[in-house]
Design an enzyme around this catalytic site. Sequence first.
Site, short mmCIF file in Angstrom:
data_model
loop_
_atom_site.label_atom_id
_atom_site.label_comp_id
_atom_site.label_asym_id
_atom_site.label_seq_id
_atom_site.Cartn_x
_atom_site.Cartn_y
_atom_site.Cartn_z
N HIS A 247 37.17 43.11 -58.25
CA HIS A 247 36.44 43.62 -59.28
C HIS A 247 37.08 44.82 -60.16
O HIS A 247 37.89 45.62 -59.37
CB HIS A 247 35.10 44.15 -58.99
CG HIS A 247 34.01 44.57 -59.86
ND1 HIS A 247 33.99 45.89 -60.62
CD2 HIS A 247 32.97 43.86 -60.39
CE1 HIS A 247 33.00 45.68 -61.39
NE2 HIS A 247 32.36 44.49 -61.26
N GLU B 101 35.76 39.67 -66.62
CA GLU B 101 35.16 40.92 -67.00
C GLU B 101 36.18 41.98 -67.56
O GLU B 101 36.84 42.49 -67.02
CB GLU B 101 34.73 41.54 -65.56
CG GLU B 101 35.53 41.51 -64.41
CD GLU B 101 35.07 42.61 -63.55
OE1 GLU B 101 34.16 43.19 -63.37
OE2 GLU B 101 36.24 42.93 -62.61
#
Length: 254
Positions: free
Chosen positions: A96, A169
């Site tokens: 992430h 993302e």
Amino acid sequence: MRKVFLAGNWKMHYTSVEAADVAKQIVDGVYNINNNVVVMVTPTFTSLCKVCRVTKGTNVLLGAQNMSYENSGARTSEIAPSMLLEFGVDYVILGHSECRTYLGENDEIINKKVLTGLKHPFKYLILCVGETLEEREKGKTLDVVLNQVRNGLASVYESDLQRIILAYEPVWAIGTGKTATKEEAQEVHKAIRLEIQSLYSKSAADNIIIQYGGSVNVDNVEGLMGENDIDGALIGGSSLKADSFLKIINKISK
């Protein structure tokens, strides 16, 4: 036809009691959900024990936000794959952008985590990739993202791709309220799928799940999911309240 994977990433929110309460509302709300939609929740490590009691035996998958590439040892503050499996964790988010930024994780570390995860019986590993605003403004989006894909999947066999979910993302869209347009997101997702075809095969590319993450909400999720190469969403803020997360789920599963 690829399924739609909707994963709530709760980041550093909620005590274990609060997380279990939200999870219970979500479990109750998706009892009769369309089989083509997979619902996932990702609480903090300290909430896994209580949340797993809520999700066990339901159609909601339980995830963890990170893990070590070591199985045990002197790794202060880290958590081993076996510890996550003890609490019934189905999937783990790896790479992430917040872990890359705040914890100093790089492609090499993330790849080690992917390879370690594949040695354990997790159902899925979510590998996150994405560019910063500076990289996008310099026209480097595809170079950065595809390089992260290649590095993250280094030494991963095609037979293991059925357990890999990719999540695009864009860093500039996470928690900012800014969202890539559906066209911008589709362009990157299509490029990722073509890269998988180049690295592996057309079959692998056709079957791999690619989520979008970055300020996804009830107003933009339908447009994003309508694109050919967007197969789900990694959802932050809009997954923190059961009602808003359920609205997103219901909009996609109707």
